[in-house]
Design a protein around this motif. Sequence first.
Motif, PDB file in Angstrom:
ATOM      1  N   HIS A  37       0.837  -1.203   0.000  1.00  0.00           N
ATOM      2  CA  HIS A  37       0.000   0.000   0.000  1.00  0.00           C
ATOM      3  C   HIS A  37       0.877   1.262   0.000  1.00  0.00           C
ATOM      4  O   HIS A  37       0.625   2.205  -0.758  1.00  0.00           O
ATOM      5  CB  HIS A  37      -0.918  -0.019   1.223  1.00  0.00           C
ATOM      6  N   GLN A  40       2.546   1.804  -3.382  1.00  0.00           N
ATOM      7  CA  GLN A  40       1.649   2.388  -4.372  1.00  0.00           C
ATOM      8  C   GLN A  40       1.533   3.897  -4.158  1.00  0.00           C
ATOM      9  O   GLN A  40       1.516   4.668  -5.119  1.00  0.00           O
ATOM     10  CB  GLN A  40       0.268   1.732  -4.323  1.00  0.00           C
ATOM     11  N   ALA A  41       1.487   4.328  -2.903  1.00  0.00           N
ATOM     12  CA  ALA A  41       1.409   5.765  -2.607  1.00  0.00           C
ATOM     13  C   ALA A  41       2.669   6.485  -3.097  1.00  0.00           C
ATOM     14  O   ALA A  41       2.585   7.574  -3.688  1.00  0.00           O
ATOM     15  CB  ALA A  41       1.209   5.991  -1.120  1.00  0.00           C
ATOM     16  N   THR A  43       4.766   5.412  -5.481  1.00  0.00           N
ATOM     17  CA  THR A  43       4.735   5.324  -6.938  1.00  0.00           C
ATOM     18  C   THR A  43       3.803   6.375  -7.526  1.00  0.00           C
ATOM     19  O   THR A  43       4.153   7.058  -8.497  1.00  0.00           O
ATOM     20  CB  THR A  43       4.312   3.909  -7.370  1.00  0.00           C
ATOM     21  N   ASP A  44       2.625   6.528  -6.931  1.00  0.00           N
ATOM     22  CA  ASP A  44       1.681   7.535  -7.412  1.00  0.00           C
ATOM     23  C   ASP A  44       2.252   8.942  -7.275  1.00  0.00           C
ATOM     24  O   ASP A  44       2.111   9.767  -8.174  1.00  0.00           O
ATOM     25  CB  ASP A  44       0.355   7.446  -6.641  1.00  0.00           C
ATOM     26  N   HIS A  45       2.914   9.197  -6.161  1.00  0.00           N
ATOM     27  CA  HIS A  45       3.470  10.535  -5.934  1.00  0.00           C
ATOM     28  C   HIS A  45       4.620  10.844  -6.895  1.00  0.00           C
ATOM     29  O   HIS A  45       4.687  11.936  -7.462  1.00  0.00           O
ATOM     30  CB  HIS A  45       3.939  10.677  -4.482  1.00  0.00           C
ATOM     31  N   ARG A  47       5.244   9.218  -9.668  1.00  0.00           N
ATOM     32  CA  ARG A  47       4.819   8.875 -11.034  1.00  0.00           C
ATOM     33  C   ARG A  47       5.806   7.938 -11.725  1.00  0.00           C
ATOM     34  O   ARG A  47       6.011   8.013 -12.943  1.00  0.00           O
ATOM     35  CB  ARG A  47       4.575  10.117 -11.869  1.00  0.00           C
TER      36      ARG A  47
END
Length: 126
Positions: A37, A40-41, A43-45, A47
Motif C-alpha cells: 500500500h 503504491q502511494a 509510486t503515485d506521488h 509517477r
Amino acid sequence: MTNGPWLYEAMDDWQQIPGWSGRRPGTLRDCEDVLAHAAQAVTDHLRTPPERTMVLDTAYPCPALTHRVWRTDTHALVLGPAGDNGPYGYLTHLQLSCTPLTCGPELPAAGDKDGLEGWITAHVDW
C-alpha cells in the motif's frame, strides 16, 4: 509472548503519536500488505515505479520482507522493514527512508542481492 502485557501497553502509547500505528497480532502478510500500500502511494506521488523490488533481510532481526528503492535526482527513497533498535528487539518496523544519494548514486544490478543489501545499508540508517 509472555512479555506481551507490558510491551503492549508501551505500544499503545506509541500508536497515539502521529505517524505511528500497529497491528496485533501482526503477520508477515500484514507487513507485506502495508508495504504494498505504501509503495503504491510513493509510486503515485513520484509517477514512477520502484527501480528495485527485492525481498531482503537487511533489517535483522526483522523477517525478510520486500524492499523497494526509488531515486530522485538527489535522494534515495527506500521502503522496507526497519530493525527494532530499542531495548526490546521484538518489533518489526516498516519505514520509508529518504536519504541524500551522497553514499553512491548507482544501484547494483537487479540480481545482485548482496550489492543491493550493501547499497540499502549505506543509504538507510536503520
